[in-house]
Design a protein around this motif. Structure first.
Motif, PDB file in Angstrom:
ATOM      1  N   TYR A   1       0.837  -1.199   0.000  1.00 49.27           N
ATOM      2  CA  TYR A   1       0.000   0.000   0.000  1.00 49.27           C
ATOM      3  C   TYR A   1       0.874   1.251   0.000  1.00 49.27           C
ATOM      4  O   TYR A   1       0.689   2.156  -0.810  1.00 49.27           O
ATOM      5  N   TYR A   2       1.848   1.296   0.893  1.00 47.78           N
ATOM      6  CA  TYR A   2       2.715   2.477   0.980  1.00 47.78           C
ATOM      7  C   TYR A   2       3.622   2.605  -0.238  1.00 47.78           C
ATOM      8  O   TYR A   2       3.961   3.722  -0.633  1.00 47.78           O
ATOM      9  N   GLU A   3       4.002   1.501  -0.824  1.00 46.45           N
ATOM     10  CA  GLU A   3       4.813   1.565  -2.043  1.00 46.45           C
ATOM     11  C   GLU A   3       4.056   2.257  -3.178  1.00 46.45           C
ATOM     12  O   GLU A   3       4.670   2.889  -4.033  1.00 46.45           O
ATOM     13  N   ARG A   4       2.736   2.192  -3.173  1.00 47.08           N
ATOM     14  CA  ARG A   4       1.935   2.900  -4.185  1.00 47.08           C
ATOM     15  C   ARG A   4       2.136   4.416  -4.109  1.00 47.08           C
ATOM     16  O   ARG A   4       1.894   5.128  -5.070  1.00 47.08           O
ATOM     17  N   PHE A   5       2.581   4.895  -2.945  1.00 45.01           N
ATOM     18  CA  PHE A   5       2.838   6.325  -2.739  1.00 45.01           C
ATOM     19  C   PHE A   5       4.326   6.648  -2.831  1.00 45.01           C
ATOM     20  O   PHE A   5       4.761   7.702  -2.389  1.00 45.01           O
ATOM     21  N   ALA A   6       5.111   5.739  -3.396  1.00 42.13           N
ATOM     22  CA  ALA A   6       6.552   5.894  -3.633  1.00 42.13           C
ATOM     23  C   ALA A   6       7.396   5.733  -2.373  1.00 42.13           C
ATOM     24  O   ALA A   6       8.560   6.131  -2.363  1.00 42.13           O
ATOM     25  N   PHE A   7       6.857   5.145  -1.323  1.00 43.59           N
ATOM     26  CA  PHE A   7       7.676   4.799  -0.165  1.00 43.59           C
ATOM     27  C   PHE A   7       8.487   3.563  -0.515  1.00 43.59           C
ATOM     28  O   PHE A   7       8.025   2.691  -1.257  1.00 43.59           O
ATOM     29  N   ARG A   8       9.698   3.492  -0.004  1.00 44.73           N
ATOM     30  CA  ARG A   8      10.566   2.335  -0.180  1.00 44.73           C
ATOM     31  C   ARG A   8      11.108   1.921   1.179  1.00 44.73           C
ATOM     32  O   ARG A   8      11.449   2.774   2.004  1.00 44.73           O
ATOM     33  N   SER A   9      11.192   0.626   1.377  1.00 44.07           N
ATOM     34  CA  SER A   9      11.702   0.110   2.640  1.00 44.07           C
ATOM     35  C   SER A   9      13.195   0.409   2.737  1.00 44.07           C
ATOM     36  O   SER A   9      13.967   0.052   1.850  1.00 44.07           O
ATOM     37  N   GLU A  10      13.581   1.078   3.794  1.00 43.74           N
ATOM     38  CA  GLU A  10      14.999   1.361   4.064  1.00 43.74           C
ATOM     39  C   GLU A  10      15.601   0.234   4.892  1.00 43.74           C
ATOM     40  O   GLU A  10      16.724  -0.172   4.659  1.00 43.74           O
ATOM     41  N   VAL A  11      14.849  -0.229   5.866  1.00 41.19           N
ATOM     42  CA  VAL A  11      15.291  -1.299   6.771  1.00 41.19           C
ATOM     43  C   VAL A  11      14.045  -2.075   7.168  1.00 41.19           C
ATOM     44  O   VAL A  11      12.989  -1.487   7.381  1.00 41.19           O
ATOM     45  N   ASP A  12      14.170  -3.376   7.264  1.00 44.63           N
ATOM     46  CA  ASP A  12      13.112  -4.158   7.901  1.00 44.63           C
ATOM     47  C   ASP A  12      13.782  -5.191   8.789  1.00 44.63           C
ATOM     48  O   ASP A  12      14.760  -5.814   8.400  1.00 44.63           O
ATOM     49  N   GLU A  13      13.263  -5.265   9.998  1.00 46.46           N
ATOM     50  CA  GLU A  13      13.879  -6.164  10.977  1.00 46.46           C
ATOM     51  C   GLU A  13      12.899  -6.466  12.092  1.00 46.46           C
ATOM     52  O   GLU A  13      11.876  -5.791  12.236  1.00 46.46           O
ATOM     53  N   ASP A  14      13.233  -7.478  12.877  1.00 46.50           N
ATOM     54  CA  ASP A  14      12.405  -7.834  14.011  1.00 46.50           C
ATOM     55  C   ASP A  14      12.686  -6.900  15.181  1.00 46.50           C
ATOM     56  O   ASP A  14      13.844  -6.545  15.438  1.00 46.50           O
TER      57      ASP A  14
END
Length: 70
Positions: free
Chosen positions: A41-54
């Motif tokens: 959903y957020y990628e549709r607004f041009a957001f990109r994941s910088e970091v993903d972690e637990d």
């Protein structure tokens, strides 16, 4: 959140308004989500994941996302 109001475009309208303001100011925007289905959903607004972690101590998986100004 009111489930019966989902799909009416209210969240999208709020996102577009806030992002237009950030674009006008020339500033990046950041958010985080712990719901995997929100990432697309957020990628549709041009957001990109910088970091993903637990999160520590058995917390949820979190995506930290950034959007540069348009």
């Amino acid at each position: 959140m009111v489930p019966e109001r989902q799909g009416e475009g209210l969240g999208t309208a709020l996102m577009r308004d806030g992002l237009a303001r950030a674009d006008d100011l020339g500033v990046p925007t950041w958010l985080e989500t712990s719901r995997a289905n929100n990432v697309a959903y957020y990628e549709r607004f041009a957001f990109r994941s910088e970091v993903d972690e637990d999160a520590p101590e058995g917390g949820p998986h979190i995506w930290f996302m950034r959007r540069d100004p348009a």
